[in-house]
Enzyme design. Structure first.
Site, short mmCIF file in Angstrom:
data_model
loop_
_atom_site.label_atom_id
_atom_site.label_comp_id
_atom_site.label_asym_id
_atom_site.label_seq_id
_atom_site.Cartn_x
_atom_site.Cartn_y
_atom_site.Cartn_z
N ARG A 63 -6.50 5.88 -3.13
CA ARG A 63 -5.06 5.57 -3.19
C ARG A 63 -4.63 5.07 -4.57
O ARG A 63 -3.48 5.19 -4.95
CB ARG A 63 -4.68 4.55 -2.12
CG ARG A 63 -4.44 5.19 -0.75
CD ARG A 63 -3.79 4.24 0.23
NE ARG A 63 -4.60 3.07 0.47
CZ ARG A 63 -5.71 3.05 1.20
NH1 ARG A 63 -6.13 4.15 1.77
NH2 ARG A 63 -6.40 1.94 1.36
N TYR A 67 -1.27 6.15 -6.51
CA TYR A 67 -0.29 5.19 -7.05
C TYR A 67 -0.03 5.48 -8.53
O TYR A 67 1.10 5.40 -9.00
CB TYR A 67 -0.78 3.74 -6.88
CG TYR A 67 -0.95 3.32 -5.44
CD1 TYR A 67 -0.24 3.95 -4.41
CD2 TYR A 67 -1.81 2.29 -5.09
CE1 TYR A 67 -0.39 3.58 -3.09
CE2 TYR A 67 -1.97 1.90 -3.75
CZ TYR A 67 -1.26 2.55 -2.77
OH TYR A 67 -1.42 2.18 -1.46
N TYR A 89 9.91 2.55 1.74
CA TYR A 89 10.36 2.07 3.06
C TYR A 89 10.14 0.57 3.23
O TYR A 89 9.28 -0.03 2.61
CB TYR A 89 9.68 2.86 4.19
CG TYR A 89 8.26 2.46 4.54
CD1 TYR A 89 7.19 3.01 3.87
CD2 TYR A 89 8.03 1.56 5.58
CE1 TYR A 89 5.90 2.65 4.22
CE2 TYR A 89 6.73 1.20 5.93
CZ TYR A 89 5.67 1.75 5.23
OH TYR A 89 4.40 1.39 5.58
N1 SAM Z 1 6.90 -2.08 2.32
C1 SAM Z 1 6.59 -2.15 3.74
C2 SAM Z 1 7.44 -3.25 4.38
O1 SAM Z 1 8.35 -3.72 3.72
O2 SAM Z 1 7.19 -3.62 5.52
C3 SAM Z 1 5.10 -2.34 3.97
C4 SAM Z 1 4.25 -1.22 3.42
S1 SAM Z 1 2.53 -1.48 3.56
C5 SAM Z 1 1.92 -0.28 2.45
C6 SAM Z 1 2.03 -0.78 5.08
C7 SAM Z 1 1.78 -1.82 6.12
O3 SAM Z 1 3.01 -2.39 6.53
C8 SAM Z 1 1.16 -1.32 7.41
O4 SAM Z 1 -0.24 -1.18 7.34
C9 SAM Z 1 1.57 -2.38 8.39
O5 SAM Z 1 0.78 -3.56 8.26
C10 SAM Z 1 2.99 -2.68 7.90
N2 SAM Z 1 3.93 -1.78 8.59
C11 SAM Z 1 4.42 -0.62 8.14
N3 SAM Z 1 5.21 -0.04 9.06
C12 SAM Z 1 5.21 -0.87 10.13
C13 SAM Z 1 5.81 -0.83 11.42
N4 SAM Z 1 6.58 0.18 11.79
N5 SAM Z 1 5.56 -1.87 12.25
C14 SAM Z 1 4.78 -2.91 11.89
N6 SAM Z 1 4.18 -3.00 10.70
C15 SAM Z 1 4.39 -1.99 9.83
#
Ligand code: SAM
Length: 259
Positions: A63, A67, A89
């Site tokens: 990854r 990036y 997102y």
């Molecule tokens: N930027 C994102 C945010 O603001 O929540 C987080 C991105 S991070 C790379 C990815 C992690 O965010 C996932 O492994 C999980 O821990 C969390 N995440 C992303 N989507 C989610 C969802 N729909 N529900 C709960 N946790 C989520």
């Protein structure tokens, strides 16, 4: 002169995007996106030049390379003098390296760059699970970093582990880690928490019609639980707060002195 704004459309399609986020997207010359495909399709309706970065991810690809490639694409347009927006997102600055790196790089090269906050998984988690981070305190870690380094964490506060589906992946290239890797996480947590301590697998909806996932499992069953890349692990406090009698005594003394 080129510029960069990193924005976050939130977690749930059509529900969380701020007015400023939308306005930056609409007024950009180029918009790069790293979001759910449906979120990207929605963003495409707001600007004629929307370019997804999602194809840069691949199974078994480190990854860190992905990036770097994202950064190169974003910076190339900023250097061309364009008004560039990166839409990542959730909140663009929460558990997301590229927006932070891109803003730092753009500023280093003399371009104007800033971040707009968005609604993150953390914000949704507090709302959906009824958790106030101020009630007992709340600690957030990236799961693999939590495993790779000695961390001093507090079992009287909430512990939130992000990217739990990638727990212990040394290659930084898997989509989902193995049962064995997760068991090592469980064993690490068992040094602090009882085996029957209930932990929650949390997923907030991407679509307004999706249901929230809050599945409670005993800690010792976590390695067998169904985890997805979007799952966040919530470990509630396992111990009661214990009073800091020394500080309380100092404060009482001071209170007496100060009347
Ligand atoms: N930027 C994102 C945010 O603001 O929540 C987080 C991105 S991070 C790379 C990815 C992690 O965010 C996932 O492994 C999980 O821990 C969390 N995440 C992303 N989507 C989610 C969802 N729909 N529900 C709960 N946790 C989520």
């Amino acid at each position: 002169k080129g510029s960069l704004v990193c924005v976050g459309p939130g977690m749930t399609l059509g529900a969380h995007m701020s007015v400023r986020c939308r306005s930056h997207i609409e007024n950009a010359e180029v918009v790069f996106t790293s979001c759910h495909p449906l979120m990207e399709s929605w963003i495409e309706t707001m600007n004629p030049d929307v370019r997804s970065l999602q194809h840069l991810y691949a199974e078994h690809k480190d990854r860190r390379i992905t990036y770097r490639e994202m950064l190169v694409r974003i910076m190339a347009e900023v250097r061309q003098g364009k008004r560039v927006v990166g839409a990542f997102y959730g909140h663009p600055g929460v558990f997301a390296q590229v927006p932070h790196h891109a803003i730092a790089k753009a500023r280093e090269e003399g371009f104007s760059a800033h971040m707009e906050p968005g609604i993150s998984a953390e914000d949704c988690l507090y709302a959906d699970m009824g958790i106030d981070p101020g009630a007992f305190g709340c600690q957030h870690f990236e799961t693999s970093q939590f495993m790779f380094y000695h961390r001093r964490f507090d079992p009287t506060a909430y512990l939130i582990l992000w990217q739990v589906a990638l727990a212990g992946d040394l290659t930084i290239s898997k989509r989902i880690s193995s049962r064995g890797e997760r068991q090592i996480l469980v064993d690490l947590l068992l040094q602090t928490y009882p085996a029957d301590h209930l932990v929650a697998l949390y997923e907030c909806p991407t679509l307004i019609t999706d249901k929230v996932r809050i599945d409670w499992v005993p800690l010792n069953k976590l390695a067998d639980a169904q985890l997805q890349p979007i799952t966040t692990l919530v470990v509630p406090p396992a111990q009661k707060l214990s009073k800091n009698t020394a500080i309380l005594a100092q404060l009482e003394q001071l209170h007496k002195l100060e009347g």
